[in-house]
Design an enzyme around this catalytic site. Structure first.
Site, PDB file in Angstrom:
ATOM      1  N   ASP A  25      28.109  33.775 -12.440  1.00 15.07           N
ATOM      2  CA  ASP A  25      28.439  32.355 -12.319  1.00 15.07           C
ATOM      3  C   ASP A  25      27.893  31.579 -13.514  1.00 15.07           C
ATOM      4  OD1 ASP A  25      29.732  30.346 -11.005  1.00 15.07           O
ATOM      5  OD2 ASP A  25      28.190  29.991  -9.515  1.00 15.07           O
ATOM      6  N   HIS A 220      25.552  23.972  -5.326  1.00 14.30           N
ATOM      7  CA  HIS A 220      25.388  23.332  -6.622  1.00 14.30           C
ATOM      8  C   HIS A 220      24.699  21.988  -6.388  1.00 14.30           C
ATOM      9  CE1 HIS A 220      29.038  25.708  -8.434  1.00 14.30           C
ATOM     10  NE2 HIS A 220      28.015  26.483  -8.126  1.00 14.30           N
ATOM     11  N   CYS A 251      30.518  24.264 -11.718  1.00 18.94           N
ATOM     12  CA  CYS A 251      31.971  24.111 -11.767  1.00 18.94           C
ATOM     13  C   CYS A 251      32.328  22.912 -12.641  1.00 18.94           C
ATOM     14  CB  CYS A 251      32.534  23.913 -10.360  1.00 18.94           C
ATOM     15  SG  CYS A 251      34.324  23.685 -10.332  1.00 18.94           S
ATOM     16  N   ASN A 261      24.212  25.373 -10.729  1.00 23.17           N
ATOM     17  CA  ASN A 261      23.725  26.212  -9.645  1.00 23.17           C
ATOM     18  C   ASN A 261      22.290  25.847  -9.278  1.00 23.17           C
ATOM     19  OD1 ASN A 261      25.727  28.511  -9.019  1.00 23.17           O
ATOM     20  ND2 ASN A 261      25.730  28.431 -11.251  1.00 23.17           N
TER      21      ASN A 261
END
Length: 297
Positions: A25, A220, A251, A261
């Protein structure tokens, strides 16, 4: 912030928490190419820390995520875990699942199932209905290859597209996934909009309603809201929580570079201070965190 709940003690009998580290990620959206050798060194360092699972790569089109085009090469360089750490890779369709299933080293397949029709189309090129059919198919492939499918319910706390959303939508899809044999889902706050109260409400409801399903969280957050979100998930009954060292990743749809994150170091600190258990080695975690800072500069 602690959220009072009369049923909380029953949900918190287990103090052991599975901590999932997500270098994939953090890497996939990084603006600069990361050499394969650097990825291998980093992931091998993470394998020594004691995480339950590493979300290390993805079997998706390199045109979509160029940074993950070397997933198979990275996998070939990963050392066998010394703490039984399992490897998870993201797949978005049958072809990706078939590629992943050819590798016995991989223990989990992760599928991003969005509760936003718009995001599902953007992320996997499928409608929600088509994605559900893919889940069923991939779940069967995973079982045939002795792997487990983890379904990430993305946009689980709302979306920026004004697509229909409510807690009932989350509950409906969680129950549908349970009905076809999915045993692990992760509630994903894709754009960092969830409040601690919302995180607690969703996790508490699903942990109670689906006792045979593992309910994880992939959150997040802006830096200031981290502790409250971790507390809400754990007090809601979740015992699987994702993080990425340094808080890197996130994102782009969040439209806020501070929303990334949850930092795994913050998760570990919270667990230690509040009497939870994990298999994480503090010294090795610090070593991995230093390496993360060198990579993501």
């Amino acid at each position: 912030m602690h959220i009072k709940d009369s049923t909380a003690p029953a949900l918190q009998k287990s103090r052991f928490v599975k901590v999932i580290e997500c270098p994939r990620d953090a890497m996939q959206g990084w603006k600069h190419p990361i050499p394969t050798a650097v990825k291998i060194d980093y992931i091998n360092t993470l394998m020594r820390v004691g995480f339950d699972t590493l979300d290390f790569g993805s079997f998706v089109s390199p045109k979509v995520i160029p940074q993950m085009a070397d997933t198979e090469a990275v996998l070939a360089g990963i050392h066998r875990p010394i703490h039984d750490t399992r490897l998870l890779t993201i797949v978005a369709n049958r072809r990706g699942a078939e590629d992943a299933c050819r590798h016995p080293e991989i223990g989990y397949l992760g599928f991003p199932f969005s509760l936003s029709e718009t995001f599902q189309q953007q992320n996997t090129g499928a409608s929600i209905t088509e994605a559900y059919e893919r889940v069923f198919d991939i779940h069967y492939l995973a079982k045939q290859s002795d792997k487990q499918l983890v379904v990430y319910l993305s946009m689980a706390f709302g979306n920026p597209y004004k697509d229909p959303y409510s807690k009932d939508v989350v509950y409906k899809w969680a129950h549908k996934l349970a009905s076809v044999g999915i045993t692990s889902i992760s509630l994903s706050d894709t754009v960092g909009v969830a409040t601690p109260e919302e995180i607690h409400a969703l996790t508490h409801h699903l942990v109670t309603a689906l006792p045979d399903m593992e309910i994880g969280v992939h959150l997040h957050s802006r830096p200031g809201g981290v502790t409250e979100k971790i507390a809400a998930a754990l007090e809601g009954g979740s015992r699987r929580i994702d993080g990425a060292l340094g808080g890197f990743g996130g994102c782009p749809l969040a439209q806020d570079e501070l929303v990334g994150n949850i930092d795994t170091a913050d998760i570990f600190e919270y667990l230690q201070k509040n009497g939870y258990e994990s298999r994480i080695d503090a010294g090795l975690l610090s070593e991995a965190r230093r390496m993360a800072r060198e990579i993501f500069v």
